[in-house]
Design an enzyme around this catalytic site. Sequence first.
Site, PDB file in Angstrom:
ATOM      1  N   GLU A 135      23.667  53.588   0.283  1.00 32.95           N
ATOM      2  CA  GLU A 135      24.204  54.564   1.227  1.00 32.95           C
ATOM      3  C   GLU A 135      25.078  55.550   0.448  1.00 32.95           C
ATOM      4  O   GLU A 135      25.865  55.110  -0.377  1.00 32.95           O
ATOM      5  CB  GLU A 135      25.050  53.889   2.323  1.00 32.95           C
ATOM      6  N   GLY A 190      34.665  50.067   0.342  1.00 33.34           N
ATOM      7  CA  GLY A 190      35.121  48.725   0.697  1.00 33.34           C
ATOM      8  C   GLY A 190      33.997  47.703   0.729  1.00 33.34           C
ATOM      9  O   GLY A 190      34.088  46.637   0.138  1.00 33.34           O
ATOM     10  N   ALA A 191      32.913  48.039   1.409  1.00 32.62           N
ATOM     11  CA  ALA A 191      31.797  47.108   1.540  1.00 32.62           C
ATOM     12  C   ALA A 191      30.604  47.831   2.137  1.00 32.62           C
ATOM     13  O   ALA A 191      30.734  48.947   2.625  1.00 32.62           O
ATOM     14  CB  ALA A 191      32.185  45.935   2.445  1.00 32.62           C
ATOM     15  N   MET A 192      29.459  47.152   2.122  1.00 32.68           N
ATOM     16  CA  MET A 192      28.235  47.804   2.562  1.00 32.68           C
ATOM     17  C   MET A 192      27.355  46.843   3.352  1.00 32.68           C
ATOM     18  O   MET A 192      27.110  45.721   2.927  1.00 32.68           O
ATOM     19  CB  MET A 192      27.483  48.337   1.327  1.00 32.68           C
ATOM     20  N   GLU A 193      26.854  47.339   4.478  1.00 32.06           N
ATOM     21  CA  GLU A 193      26.165  46.510   5.469  1.00 32.06           C
ATOM     22  C   GLU A 193      24.668  46.331   5.227  1.00 32.06           C
ATOM     23  O   GLU A 193      23.916  46.105   6.191  1.00 32.06           O
ATOM     24  CB  GLU A 193      26.367  47.132   6.853  1.00 32.06           C
ATOM     25  N   ASN A 194      24.172  46.385   3.988  1.00 29.95           N
ATOM     26  CA  ASN A 194      22.741  46.225   3.722  1.00 29.95           C
ATOM     27  C   ASN A 194      22.149  45.079   4.541  1.00 29.95           C
ATOM     28  O   ASN A 194      22.751  44.027   4.680  1.00 29.95           O
ATOM     29  CB  ASN A 194      22.518  45.902   2.244  1.00 29.95           C
ATOM     30  N   GLU A 220      31.178  44.832   8.731  1.00 32.11           N
ATOM     31  CA  GLU A 220      29.849  44.858   8.099  1.00 32.11           C
ATOM     32  C   GLU A 220      28.864  44.029   8.908  1.00 32.11           C
ATOM     33  O   GLU A 220      27.709  44.411   9.089  1.00 32.11           O
ATOM     34  CB  GLU A 220      29.907  44.360   6.657  1.00 32.11           C
ATOM     35  N   HIS A 268      27.658  45.853  11.974  1.00 34.26           N
ATOM     36  CA  HIS A 268      26.677  46.887  11.673  1.00 34.26           C
ATOM     37  C   HIS A 268      25.243  46.391  11.841  1.00 34.26           C
ATOM     38  O   HIS A 268      24.335  47.199  11.990  1.00 34.26           O
ATOM     39  CB  HIS A 268      26.833  47.371  10.224  1.00 34.26           C
TER      40      HIS A 268
HETATM   41  N1  PHE Z   1      28.756  51.939   5.374  1.00 35.18           N
HETATM   42  C1  PHE Z   1      29.886  51.315   4.729  1.00 35.18           C
HETATM   43  C2  PHE Z   1      30.774  50.810   5.845  1.00 35.18           C
HETATM   44  O1  PHE Z   1      31.403  51.497   6.550  1.00 35.18           O
HETATM   45  C3  PHE Z   1      30.703  52.209   3.882  1.00 35.18           C
HETATM   46  C4  PHE Z   1      30.015  52.740   2.665  1.00 35.18           C
HETATM   47  C5  PHE Z   1      29.561  54.031   2.647  1.00 35.18           C
HETATM   48  C6  PHE Z   1      29.863  51.949   1.552  1.00 35.18           C
HETATM   49  C7  PHE Z   1      28.944  54.554   1.534  1.00 35.18           C
HETATM   50  C8  PHE Z   1      29.262  52.463   0.439  1.00 35.18           C
HETATM   51  C9  PHE Z   1      28.808  53.768   0.426  1.00 35.18           C
HETATM   52  O2  PHE Z   1      30.831  49.708   6.145  1.00 35.18           O
HETATM   53 ZN    ZN Z   2      30.851  50.938   8.475  1.00 41.29          ZN
END
Ligand code: PHE
Ligand code: ZN
Length: 871
Positions: free
Chosen positions: A125, A265-269, A302, A305
């Site tokens: 992302e 901070g983190a990522m919701e893959n 996360e 999401h």
């Molecule tokens: N989508 C993530 C979140 O809000 C944030 C994020 C954005 C992480 C872009 C990495 C890169 O939980």
């Molecule tokens: Zn988010």
Amino acid sequence: MRAEQPQAVHLADYRVPAFLIDHVDLRIELFEDCALVHSRLNIRRNPADESQARDLVLNGEELGLESLMLDGRPVENHRVDEGFLTVPSVPEHFHLDVTTRIHPRDNTRLEGLYQSSGMFCTQCEAEGFRRITYFPDRPDVMACYRTRIEADREAYPVLLANGNPVDWGELEDGRHQVTWEDPYPKPSYLFAMVAGDLVEKRDEFVTGSGRTIDLRMYVEARNEAKCEHALASLKKAMAWDEEVYGREYDLDIFMVVAVDDFNMGAMENKGLNIFNSSCVLASPETATDAAYDRIESIVAHEYFHNWSGNRVTCRDWFQLSLKEGFTVFRDNQFSADMGSPTVQRIDHVNMLRTAQFAEDAGPMAHPVRPDSYIEIANFYTLTVYEKGAEVVRMIHTLLGPDMFREGSDLYFARHDGQAVTTDDFVRAMEDASSRDLTQFRRWYEQAGTPELRVTDAFDAESGTYTLTIRQSCPATPGQSHKEPFHIPVRMGLIASDGEALPLDAEQNTETVLELTDTEHSFQFSGLAERPVPSLLRGFSAPVKLDYSWTRDQLMFLMSRDPDGFNRWDAGQKLAVDVILSIQQGRDTEVDPRLVEAYRTLLTTPGLDRAMVARMLALPSTAWLIELTDEADVAAIDGARHQVEQTVARALRDELLQVRADHHPGGDYAFEPGQVAARSLSNSALALLTRIGDDQGRDQALAQFDQATNMTDRLAALKALVDSPFSQEREDALARFHADWQHDPQVVEQWFAAQSGSPWIGNVNRVTELLAHPAFDWKNPNKVRMVIGVFAGRNLTHFHSPDGSGHRFLGEQIRRLDAFNPQISAQLAQPLTRWRQYAPHLRDSMAGVLRELRDLPDLSRDLYEVVTKSLG
Ligand code: PHE
Ligand code: ZN
């Protein structure tokens, strides 16, 4: 100046994708110095595309194209331009085989596939997937992915990707492979893979429908003891989402990975959330209560999401708040349910009002749904996240919890598997509730913080009280005129004896006023005396409210308002008035009523200690700046310091009593009662050391030595750092470092305790920290903890009148921009508000921005921030 000017992307130019991808088959071969990515895409023309484009255009950045075949035959007439691969005149349906070579080890931007302390991981992302392979890298192209990862078995025993593992086995040369399949169609930004030598912590969760979900957390061996809290938080979040939103998890496995080098901070893959170590790893000895709290909410965020973001995703990046605003609202609701709703709300609003309001009043102000951007990475803002969450909260207030739930059910049912817009979200809320939210939609379209001017009148003869509220909203870039907003104002009226007065025939003592016009009057009758109004309870709308409460009324509300948030806010308003009166020369002495109000708080039995700690905290310098035109930071700081010293000296005995009454002994638990007790006791300690009290110093030293948890140890360290006890301070800092140098998360705190200190964190100290062996330019957390904390939180030294703080920041941004543009653009944020400051500060900040703008090879990210700030 950059050679070519980056171009803006506009929402108005949105077109459906020309081609759709049904299936993506990836084979990723990992080597020490490069990776080969073989991708097979099943492609078909999009019937909804009116342009009927014949050429296939794919995004790609910094990719070595090794081979390209269409339906099994090599392609020869393709073009590779800056950022794109074009294959002319393709058929209706076909498959494309692409092999690219990439260099994860040299990927310092941390977007795409990169290495972090020996492991491979991804961040896609918003537009990172195009740095892995050629692809239509936009969220409205959703496909099912199968991912085979191949790597050396010894160095990378763990190979992870989205979905479920479907095949694995040995290969030649000591290599192995694992193949993963994700049955849910997803946009490329949710793709993830990880390879490393990681330990696995397992747990499980049984869903409402009786399915058992495997929960797996992957960390480096040294972090094995820091997983428990994240896994516990995850299980709470899973149960909560079922109960409150009726959302069950959909895959058989849910994985969480911790990495040290991460831009956010983190990522919701999908099925494979990747976290910045500092937002997921915790043990009582190494993490503070604040970190426990943050981890609980980020893990939940996360996880949430998976529905609000993954099952239903964004059509384009202008819709980012569709997933982020809603998910932040959901994680706020969750945190409120896990602890004290009032304290949670206070902390959240405090941040919103200082930082998001500042963004909304500055040159980068944009609507919750922006109309254009140059670099989307710059739009992961407080406006999109936090104001976006407030907008969802207002819908919740207007509809009530039951209708809101029906709206969210309809939204998920109607759009499952789709990529949609904020308008689709609002429409689902409208359709479920039959409320008309046409005017309400302006919250998504108009930037800027609305201002409410409230006046009142009381007619003693008829017993009628009239509240008149006028709304306005300042101009923001590109929007000079604003239409009125639809604003819910939760309120009540209070009699002089503290009684909550009935507002209507049903005897309700609280109501929600709905403002829709520029000016609105509301009448309340049957009153025996002029009431005290309690307005905007719980901060029911993200607005600035102006009403001329007297100091006596504020003191009254501080103890008598039935709304906890407003009790806190009344105290803040009183303290703001006292501090700014001193700064502006209207008062010379600190109003003794403020001291007495605090004394009452400290001595009234039975109050929630977490609340008392919040109420005792003076408004931050950042908030005072936000409330002041042409802010002279040194003068504001001086006035705030005078008030703090006066209050703490006058209340010394009460503060010592708080310390005596509170003993954080026993085993550490992250539990509301303990957290509240620690926070009040440590606030008292900080005030005592700041006035140079010897008993305070002795207690800080003892606590520093004897603490069994990081909350108390770090509080003692900070109390000593921000005190006149210079010998004790340096000894404690040295010992703390010696004890914890092996733990990066703790070292981060050690850095921040210094760079954020108004007492010692000057440019010289911060420059020394940059030269410290533990500092690492390539690690965003270290950069944030030293440079970001200095510029964002240590306003005293950042705004040093000689401009040295500003120049320091400019130099570091310049250096960082060469290898991590997301971080350099994030760090430039504090400079963007230059117009808010007194002339000497304003000039020096703008000067630094101009120097950055004139650099020859500025990144797109930084280019957008500096040009918009100066423009
Ligand atoms: N989508 C993530 C979140 O809000 C944030 C994020 C954005 C992480 C872009 C990495 C890169 O939980
Ligand atoms: Zn988010």
